[in-house]
Every structure is written in C-alpha cells, then in structure tokens.
Design a protein around this motif. Structure first.
Motif, PDB file in Angstrom:
ATOM      1  N   LEU A 184      48.455  36.238  42.392  1.00 53.22           N
ATOM      2  CA  LEU A 184      47.485  37.323  42.557  1.00 53.22           C
ATOM      3  C   LEU A 184      47.273  38.051  41.231  1.00 53.22           C
ATOM      4  N   GLN A 185      48.364  38.302  40.523  1.00 50.47           N
ATOM      5  CA  GLN A 185      48.252  38.969  39.230  1.00 50.47           C
ATOM      6  C   GLN A 185      47.532  38.084  38.220  1.00 50.47           C
ATOM      7  N   ASN A 196      38.704  46.025  41.081  1.00 49.47           N
ATOM      8  CA  ASN A 196      38.984  46.412  42.451  1.00 49.47           C
ATOM      9  C   ASN A 196      40.472  46.222  42.733  1.00 49.47           C
ATOM     10  N   SER A 197      41.226  47.290  42.714  1.00 40.99           N
ATOM     11  CA  SER A 197      42.669  47.195  42.928  1.00 40.99           C
ATOM     12  C   SER A 197      43.026  46.912  44.381  1.00 40.99           C
ATOM     13  N   VAL A 201      42.319  36.079  49.882  1.00 43.10           N
ATOM     14  CA  VAL A 201      41.521  35.960  48.651  1.00 43.10           C
ATOM     15  C   VAL A 201      41.480  34.523  48.120  1.00 43.10           C
ATOM     16  N   ASP A 210      43.512  41.891  36.373  1.00 44.78           N
ATOM     17  CA  ASP A 210      42.676  42.801  35.609  1.00 44.78           C
ATOM     18  C   ASP A 210      41.369  43.126  36.332  1.00 44.78           C
ATOM     19  N   ALA A 211      41.329  42.825  37.610  1.00 43.79           N
ATOM     20  CA  ALA A 211      40.118  43.096  38.391  1.00 43.79           C
ATOM     21  C   ALA A 211      39.915  44.602  38.535  1.00 43.79           C
ATOM     22  N   VAL A 243      42.558  44.285  45.897  1.00 46.23           N
ATOM     23  CA  VAL A 243      42.975  42.884  46.000  1.00 46.23           C
ATOM     24  C   VAL A 243      44.496  42.789  45.961  1.00 46.23           C
ATOM     25  N   HIS A 279      45.217  35.769  38.822  1.00 44.10           N
ATOM     26  CA  HIS A 279      43.791  35.631  39.111  1.00 44.10           C
ATOM     27  C   HIS A 279      43.045  36.957  39.216  1.00 44.10           C
ATOM     28  N   TRP A 280      43.732  38.034  39.618  1.00 43.49           N
ATOM     29  CA  TRP A 280      43.041  39.306  39.834  1.00 43.49           C
ATOM     30  C   TRP A 280      43.736  40.499  39.194  1.00 43.49           C
TER      31      TRP A 280
END
Length: 78
Positions: free
Chosen positions: A36-37, A45-46, A66, A42-43, A48, A39-40
């Motif tokens: 998860l970290q 939307n936290s 996801v 730095d997204a 995720v 792929h997302w």
C-alpha cells in the motif's frame, strides 16, 4: 537486513517486489501494508492507507479494495 520477495496481483496483473527490511519475519498483512505504501504512499488521498490501529484483517481488506490481491511472501534472503 533481510530481502523479502513478495508476489501479488495489482488490479489483476501479476507483480513481484523485493523489500529490504530489518525484521526477522514478514507476515502477510505487513507485506500488504508495504505494498500500500509502495503504490499509494504519496497519494494525496490518505483514505487509501489503513489507520495505525487497523487489525491485520482490516489491512488486508483495504489492500483488496484498492486492487492488491493474492499477496504472498515467496522468499527471504539475508
């Protein structure tokens, strides 16, 4: 340090990633959190990311929501 090889599906496509970690084991839910970290992390939307008090089951459920499925730690070196 240990190198853990993780195989998984990302939106149905097979992927492999190796993590270098300073821990003696890598349970599946922790592998899911690392993915998860990856792929997302730095997204913008936290939402995720699971919360700090998420259970292993909740982390795996969030990963599946996801698109991260069939997570398996297939190798450890070091």
């Amino acid at each position: 340090m240990h190198n853990y090889t993780v195989e998984y599906l990302f939106n149905g496509e097979p992927r492999t990633h190796t993590f270098e970690l300073n821990q003696p084991e890598l349970p599946m839910h922790e592998a899911a959190m690392h993915l998860l970290q990856l792929h997302w992390g730095d997204a913008e939307n936290s939402l995720v990311m699971p919360t700090a008090d998420s259970t292993p089951e909740e982390i795996l459920e969030q990963a599946e929501r996801v698109g991260l499925t069939r997570i398996e730690v297939v190798g450890r070196a070091g």
